[in-house]
Design an enzyme around this catalytic site. Structure first.
Site, PDB file in Angstrom:
ATOM      1  N   GLY A  18      24.224 -13.082   6.325  1.00  0.00           N
ATOM      2  CA  GLY A  18      24.897 -11.995   7.027  1.00  0.00           C
ATOM      3  C   GLY A  18      23.891 -10.956   7.473  1.00  0.00           C
ATOM      4  O   GLY A  18      22.674 -11.142   7.345  1.00  0.00           O
ATOM      5  N   GLY A  20      23.415  -6.390   8.206  1.00  0.00           N
ATOM      6  CA  GLY A  20      23.939  -5.032   8.135  1.00  0.00           C
ATOM      7  C   GLY A  20      23.141  -4.127   9.046  1.00  0.00           C
ATOM      8  O   GLY A  20      22.281  -4.576   9.803  1.00  0.00           O
ATOM      9  N   GLY A  21      23.436  -2.833   8.958  1.00  0.00           N
ATOM     10  CA  GLY A  21      22.749  -1.902   9.833  1.00  0.00           C
ATOM     11  C   GLY A  21      21.280  -1.750   9.521  1.00  0.00           C
ATOM     12  O   GLY A  21      20.482  -1.392  10.374  1.00  0.00           O
ATOM     13  N   MET A  22      20.888  -2.057   8.275  1.00  0.00           N
ATOM     14  CA  MET A  22      19.510  -1.845   7.852  1.00  0.00           C
ATOM     15  C   MET A  22      18.716  -3.138   7.737  1.00  0.00           C
ATOM     16  O   MET A  22      17.505  -3.144   7.892  1.00  0.00           O
ATOM     17  CB  MET A  22      19.508  -1.121   6.499  1.00  0.00           C
ATOM     18  CG  MET A  22      18.145  -0.634   6.058  1.00  0.00           C
ATOM     19  SD  MET A  22      18.205   0.261   4.500  1.00  0.00           S
ATOM     20  CE  MET A  22      18.505  -1.048   3.338  1.00  0.00           C
ATOM     21  N   VAL A  25      20.312 -10.521   5.918  1.00  0.00           N
ATOM     22  CA  VAL A  25      20.346 -11.102   4.580  1.00  0.00           C
ATOM     23  C   VAL A  25      20.301 -12.622   4.675  1.00  0.00           C
ATOM     24  O   VAL A  25      21.043 -13.236   5.452  1.00  0.00           O
ATOM     25  CB  VAL A  25      21.613 -10.659   3.819  1.00  0.00           C
ATOM     26  CG1 VAL A  25      21.570 -11.154   2.378  1.00  0.00           C
ATOM     27  CG2 VAL A  25      21.732  -9.143   3.840  1.00  0.00           C
ATOM     28  N   LYS A  40      16.469  -9.874   1.611  1.00  0.00           N
ATOM     29  CA  LYS A  40      16.852  -8.910   2.640  1.00  0.00           C
ATOM     30  C   LYS A  40      15.604  -8.552   3.441  1.00  0.00           C
ATOM     31  O   LYS A  40      14.614  -8.090   2.870  1.00  0.00           O
ATOM     32  CB  LYS A  40      17.450  -7.652   2.006  1.00  0.00           C
ATOM     33  CG  LYS A  40      18.840  -7.880   1.430  1.00  0.00           C
ATOM     34  CD  LYS A  40      19.526  -6.561   1.110  1.00  0.00           C
ATOM     35  CE  LYS A  40      20.965  -6.794   0.719  1.00  0.00           C
ATOM     36  NZ  LYS A  40      21.707  -5.525   0.534  1.00  0.00           N
ATOM     37  N   ASP A 134      26.767   4.743  -2.837  1.00  0.00           N
ATOM     38  CA  ASP A 134      27.581   3.996  -1.872  1.00  0.00           C
ATOM     39  C   ASP A 134      28.444   2.961  -2.608  1.00  0.00           C
ATOM     40  O   ASP A 134      28.490   1.793  -2.213  1.00  0.00           O
ATOM     41  CB  ASP A 134      26.680   3.310  -0.840  1.00  0.00           C
ATOM     42  CG  ASP A 134      27.466   2.822   0.377  1.00  0.00           C
ATOM     43  OD1 ASP A 134      28.591   3.317   0.594  1.00  0.00           O
ATOM     44  OD2 ASP A 134      26.966   1.953   1.104  1.00  0.00           O
TER      45      ASP A 134
END
Length: 633
Positions: A18, A20-22, A25, A40, A134
């Protein structure tokens, strides 16, 4: 394309999981320790920011110090191929958000143990001065055996700082942030407790406490509005459980739980049936935040500094009254009476304590929880419960007890029972079609053992798994033996080499192919004895044993081949009054063929010239019976 790349000469990228914004993965394989990992890889916009990378490495190293069963471990952090990467524990399962969507909402019996594990993870992190920032269902993973794993500890701080740098906004899931986060204030451990309360709220009700058309609208609700009571939304939620959630979600951090352990302790009381021990009184702040009038400080004459009060407005001080002797003795008598009463009460209390009845501690080991509770109730004893996996004790049966059986104990004693969850289970992975090495890794990751054997298979390449037992997808106890059959490829056999001499090349190739053999090198040579394309010799002699799949080298004639020779064949047909069929068969370098085939009258005489090539044999048949057989020349 990242698939197949290797970081640090050990972490191999297997597949994308997958993004994400950062970061992006990936699932990877630690080739050194032979285990799956999560990798990551930072996106380019962050990787080029030296300040961000420095914070990222510092935070990752801080989180790497955490070691807890409910926290996803960080193994390594590094830089290679112009990319910054983070190597983490690989968790097989799904996140809590996916599970809530699938179930709609969870029962208290299911949600409370999940929340307790989240809080245990937070307590460990807070003890090491790491705040998550978070907490949300997306960052809470559920393993195949039901264990909770909290991920992305500490990374939110770095992500937030980076996003502020690039866009001037704060990142994070606004549905779960604390009021102090929404205000942009500094946050501490109690901010995580607020988010944990929101997560528990969502698990139990299937809804978020605050929802709006925009992130700002939701953030304002976190700051200004009180959430609806979970018990008002779902009847099955006990009031005590609603109290725990709402206390965790207090706007003022000082009114929340003092620690993650304190919140977990109340949830454990609910889970073990001791909800009555929870303090349901809502704490109040010592000082009001509303604006109030404070009287001015007065001077010695009773007026504010620098001002005089008119005589008529002055209030005379109250006169002091003296106690009469009778009143004094009355007070002394009352004090003596109170002292006597308190003394009697203390005596009665201590006597009751030391005279508590005794009971014989029953032996509950191996018994069902229902039986154990009944025995303890009959004996008048209290108990606490903890749960643990066990390889041999059945689920919901007693593994051990904190007080030895058959002892006489006071009924005030509380015995702790360890209850079996049964064997710890795991899901059997699908290893069919994988290499043996991959199968070993898959089974090790699920804490399963492999019993490997080999078998020939014409259709499956050597080294590839043909079958497994138990089949994939079955839940079995950990350390279960999985029988795995690995292909040895096609079974090779020994067979005798056929005779290829005098055969034409295409005929020889077909004969060899049918046997699983093939022509290797075919060397051409001139010959007056063999026709063009005929096999003159073979490297492996006819009758020698060869392995299936072997190649045989041959010599092939390029011609011109032998000249035809003639042989005279004569024969007398018997004068028996009947017709007879006469056939002449020639076997020579050209092979076997019929040169003559006719029906004759009785008494006929046959005189026939028959061609042959090289050495051969001529057979004469009369009515399918051999009459003459001679070699030529």
């Amino acid at each position: 394309m990242m698939i197949g790349k290797k970081f640090g000469n050990r972490y191999e990228i297997i597949e994308k999981l997958g993004s994400g914004g950062m970061s992006i993965v990936y699932k990877g394989l630690d080739t050194l320790l032979n285990r799956w990992v999560t990798i990551k890889v930072l996106r380019e916009q962050f990787a080029s920011d030296e300040d961000f990378v420095r914070r990222f490495h510092r935070e990752a190293q801080s989180v790497a110090s955490l070691s807890h069963i409910n926290i996803v471990s960080i193994y390594d952090v590094g830089f290679e191929l112009d990319l910054h990467y983070l190597v983490m524990e690989y968790v097989e399962g799904r996140n809590l958000k996916e599970y809530i969507r699938e179930q709609g909402k969870l029962t208290p019996e299911e949600a409370v143990p999940i929340a307790i594990q989240i809080l245990h993870a937070l307590e460990h992190a807070h003890e090491h001065h790491v705040v998550h920032r978070d907490i949300k269902p997306h960052n809470i993973l559920l393993t195949m055996d039901g264990r909770v794993k909290v991920t992305d500890f500490g990374i939110a701080r770095v992500a937030n700082e980076a996003t502020m740098t690039y866009s001037g906004t704060m990142v994070g899931s606004v549905q779960y942030i604390s009021p102090e986060q929404a205000k942009g204030l500094s946050v501490g451990p109690k901010s995580d407790l607020y988010s944990a309360g929101v997560v528990l709220y969502e698990m139990l009700t299937g809804h978020l406490p605050f929802e709006g058309e925009s992130p700002i609208a939701v953030a304002l609700q976190h700051i200004q509005e009180e959430p609806p009571s979970p018990s008002a939304l779902v009847e099955d939620i006990p009031m005590e459980l609603s109290h725990v959630i709402l206390k965790a979600m207090e706007k003022n951090p000082d009114l929340r739980y003092a620690s993650a352990d304190a919140m977990a302790f109340d949830l454990e009381k609910i889970y073990t049936g001791k909800s009555h021990e929870i303090n349901m009184i809502k704490e109040k702040q010592n000082l009001s935040e509303d604006t109030v009038e404070i009287p001015a400080v007065r001077s010695g004459n009773g007026s504010p500094e620098g001002k005089k009060i008119p005589e008529e407005e002055k209030t005379p001080p109250p006169k002091k009254k003296k106690l009469k002797p009778q009143a004094t003795w009355g007070i002394i008598g009352a004090a003596v009476l109170i002292f006597l009463l308190l003394g009697w009460g203390a005596y009665a209390l201590l006597t009751g304590f030391f005279n508590v009845g005794e009971a014989r501690m029953p032996d509950m080991r191996g018994k069902s929880l229902i039986e154990a509770k009944a025995e303890l109730k009959e004996a008048g004893l209290e108990h606490t419960l903890t749960y643990s996996f066990h390889d041999t004790i059945k689920k919901d049966h007693v593994i051990s007890q904190t007080i030895e059986p058959n002892q006489m104990v006071k009924k005030t004693n509380v015995v702790g029972l360890v209850i079996s969850n049964g064997p710890k289970t795991t899901r059997v992975p699908n290893v069919v079609g994988k290499t043996q090495r991959e199968a070993v890794v898959e089974l090790n990751n699920r804490n399963l053992q492999g019993d490997f054997s080999e078998a020939f298979d014409d259709r499956v390449p050597a080294g590839t798994v043909i079958s497994q037992q138990p089949e994939a997808g079955v839940d079995v106890p950990e350390k279960t033996m999985v029988t795995v059959v690995v292909s040895k490829g096609k079974e090779l056999k020994y067979l005798p080499m056929p005779d290829l001499l005098n055969k034409y090349l295409d005929e020889a190739e077909k004969i060899l192919k049918d046997l699983g053999l093939s022509i290797g090198k075919a060397e051409e040579r001139e010959s007056n004895e063999y026709f063009p394309s005929q096999i003159m010799s073979q490297e492996i002699k006819a009758g020698d044993m060869v392995l299936e799949g072997d190649k045989v080298n041959v010599q092939v004639s390029s011609g011109p081949g032998p000249m035809a020779q003639m042989a005279r064949v004569t024969y007398d047909i018997p004068p028996d009054g009947e017709t007879h069929r006469l056939r002449i068969i020639v076997s020579d370098l050209k092979g076997e063929r019929t040169e003559y085939d006719r029906v004759h009258q009785p008494g006929d005489f046959i005189d026939q010239q028959v061609p042959f090539f090289g050495k051969g044999k001529i057979d004469v048949y009369v009515d399918d019976e051999l009459g003459i057989s001679e070699n030529v020349p």
